[in-house]
Scaffold this active site. Structure first.
Site, short mmCIF file in Angstrom:
data_model
loop_
_atom_site.label_atom_id
_atom_site.label_comp_id
_atom_site.label_asym_id
_atom_site.label_seq_id
_atom_site.Cartn_x
_atom_site.Cartn_y
_atom_site.Cartn_z
N GLY A 229 -1.14 6.96 -21.95
CA GLY A 229 -1.36 7.80 -23.12
C GLY A 229 -1.92 6.98 -24.28
O GLY A 229 -2.06 5.76 -24.18
N GLY A 231 -2.31 5.77 -28.57
CA GLY A 231 -1.52 5.46 -29.76
C GLY A 231 -0.64 4.23 -29.65
O GLY A 231 -0.65 3.51 -28.65
N CYS A 257 0.60 1.79 -18.19
CA CYS A 257 -0.07 1.73 -19.49
C CYS A 257 0.91 2.00 -20.65
O CYS A 257 1.79 1.20 -20.91
CB CYS A 257 -1.26 2.67 -19.51
SG CYS A 257 -2.47 2.28 -20.79
N LEU A 258 0.78 3.13 -21.34
CA LEU A 258 1.70 3.43 -22.44
C LEU A 258 3.12 3.55 -21.91
O LEU A 258 4.08 3.14 -22.57
CB LEU A 258 1.28 4.72 -23.14
CG LEU A 258 2.12 5.15 -24.35
CD1 LEU A 258 2.11 4.08 -25.43
CD2 LEU A 258 1.62 6.48 -24.91
N GLN A 261 4.53 0.18 -21.74
CA GLN A 261 4.89 -0.34 -23.07
C GLN A 261 6.18 0.28 -23.58
O GLN A 261 7.04 -0.42 -24.14
CB GLN A 261 3.74 -0.08 -24.04
CG GLN A 261 2.46 -0.81 -23.67
CD GLN A 261 1.24 -0.25 -24.37
OE1 GLN A 261 1.33 0.70 -25.16
NE2 GLN A 261 0.07 -0.81 -24.08
N ASN A 299 -7.41 0.10 -19.85
CA ASN A 299 -7.71 0.81 -21.09
C ASN A 299 -6.49 0.75 -21.99
O ASN A 299 -5.62 1.60 -21.93
CB ASN A 299 -8.08 2.27 -20.80
CG ASN A 299 -8.10 3.11 -22.06
OD1 ASN A 299 -8.28 2.58 -23.16
ND2 ASN A 299 -7.88 4.39 -21.93
N PHE A 302 -2.88 -2.08 -27.07
CA PHE A 302 -1.60 -2.70 -27.40
C PHE A 302 -1.10 -3.45 -26.17
O PHE A 302 -1.53 -3.17 -25.04
CB PHE A 302 -0.58 -1.64 -27.81
CG PHE A 302 -0.89 -1.00 -29.15
CD1 PHE A 302 -0.29 -1.46 -30.31
CD2 PHE A 302 -1.79 0.05 -29.24
CE1 PHE A 302 -0.58 -0.88 -31.53
CE2 PHE A 302 -2.09 0.64 -30.45
CZ PHE A 302 -1.48 0.17 -31.61
N HIS A 343 -4.51 0.34 -14.70
CA HIS A 343 -4.55 1.64 -14.05
C HIS A 343 -4.82 1.53 -12.54
O HIS A 343 -5.97 1.44 -12.12
CB HIS A 343 -5.63 2.52 -14.69
CG HIS A 343 -5.25 3.03 -16.03
ND1 HIS A 343 -4.68 4.27 -16.23
CD2 HIS A 343 -5.32 2.47 -17.26
CE1 HIS A 343 -4.43 4.44 -17.51
NE2 HIS A 343 -4.81 3.35 -18.16
N GLU A 345 -4.64 3.80 -10.40
CA GLU A 345 -5.22 5.05 -9.87
C GLU A 345 -6.71 5.14 -10.12
O GLU A 345 -7.32 6.17 -9.85
CB GLU A 345 -4.52 6.25 -10.52
CG GLU A 345 -5.05 6.66 -11.89
CD GLU A 345 -4.78 5.67 -13.00
OE1 GLU A 345 -5.45 5.74 -14.04
OE2 GLU A 345 -3.88 4.81 -12.83
#
Length: 366
Positions: A229, A231, A257-258, A261, A299, A302, A343, A345
């Site tokens: 995701g 932000g 990813c997000l 984190q 991608n 952060f 990623h 996938e």
């Protein structure tokens, strides 16, 4: 049908640097954080990836739009990038399986872009100066007014964006008769992630990112997945709170990813905003457990702090980026919990990391 790109457009960065080009997509004005992706293909998957929400995407590949758009290959319901910056924006395409042109796709999705830009020079500027906010306009020529607009754009650091893209309604993906039941906490999930889970005999129930643990656990799943995701992960206390309760179930957890984190922050690790981030299809990552290297699709802007992992007794690093040694994967030392920054996938993209979905299936199997 050919769509002439003759309307003048302007790109302005918050440091005052300005480029002039021609419009692409819809005529208008858009703002966001500028970033670049080095992938040679896969522009449709990039544009529809929710992780790119709020970002002006610079395509480093010269030709964008040359193979059109195939509706079934989108990773979400619509375009998620804030705008496109490219060298050659192709309104004609030669792919027989394509449904429409990129120009038509952008018009349908109200996407504003700029073409005929020296993307090599632009990327070189961003690489040295770091990520920053920018603005694209094909309707406003007053540069003083554009500078005023730029000054009002919030920084990506501290910005919560997941709620702008995650689902508002619970839905299911896969075969109801599958062997495993998996809850996916949608922070901006990509369709191909769900497809990969379903391919491994998982029936997935997707919940909004702000769903309570009570809602998630009521389905009595065999495991949990935390999605990618957009932000700042540090601006999502709601996701951390839910994840803390998920961890207490002692059921398998996989994050990407997000989600990676958020999981890290739940265990007390810190995250930080990178100078530029990693975005592309060719990032080399080393698996520290097996010693093998893999080419990955990435991608993110952060990253998890390696200093905080070094002092944590529960978490160990499993993957590192071979370009800059940043953390790309972690796992819990005693629980069935692991996550990666990249990623696995990727579609289109390298398939080197597909084994991670298999690893999750093994944890579900017990």
């Amino acid at each position: 049908m050919r769509y002439p790109q003759e309307h003048p457009a302007i790109l302005m960065l918050e440091d005052g640097t300005t480029w002039y080009g021609k419009s692409a997509g819809k005529i208008g004005t858009t703002t966001g954080e500028i970033c670049f992706n080095t992938g040679m293909t896969g522009y449709q998957e990039i544009f529809t990836d929710p992780s790119y929400f709020g970002q002006l995407m610079v395509a480093t590949n010269v030709h964008i739009g040359n193979y059109g758009i195939k509706n079934s290959e989108s990773q979400s319901g619509n375009v998620k990038i804030a705008g496109l910056i490219c060298r050659n924006f192709n309104t004609l395409f030669s792919r027989k399986m394509a449904d429409i042109s990129l120009q038509e796709f952008f018009i349908q999705n109200n996407v504003i872009g700029i073409s005929e830009i020296d993307t090599r020079g632009l990327v070189n500027h961003i690489r040295h100066q770091g990520s920053m906010n920018g603005l694209i306009s094909s309707e406003i020529t007053d540069e003083a007014k554009l500078k005023e607009m730029l000054a009002s754009i919030p920084s990506m650091e501290g910005l919560e964006l997941s709620s702008k893209v995650y689902t508002q309604e619970v839905y299911y993906h896969g075969d109801p008769g599958a062997k495993y039941k998996v809850v996916a906490l949608d922070l901006g999930i990509k369709k191909n992630i769900l497809d990969n889970l379903a391919l491994r005999d998982m029936y997935v129930k997707v919940f909004p990112g702000n769903a309570s643990f009570a809602e998630l656990s009521d389905w009595n799943p065999d495991g949990y997945f935390l999605s990618n995701g957009p932000g700042d992960p540090g601006a999502m206390p709601y996701a951390e709170e839910t994840t803390k309760k998920i961890i207490q179930t002692d059921k398998p957890i996989f994050g990407i990813c997000l989600g990676h984190q958020v999981l890290a922050r739940t265990f007390g690790l810190s995250t930080y905003k990178m100078h530029n981030g990693h975005r592309g299809l060719n990032h080399p990552v080393k698996n520290l457990v097996t010693g093998r290297c893999e080419i990955t699709s990435q991608n993110h802007g952060f990253c998890v702090s390696d200093e905080s992992v070094a002092t944590n007794k529960e978490i160990e690093v499993t993957h590192i980026n071979l370009n800059d040694n940043t953390i790309e994967g972690i796992r819990h030392k005693t629980k069935k919990i692991f996550s990666v920054q990249y990623h696995p996938e990727a579609s289109p993209g390298p398939h080197d990391a597909n084994y991670l979905f298999d690893d999750f299936e093994k944890l579900l199997r017990g």
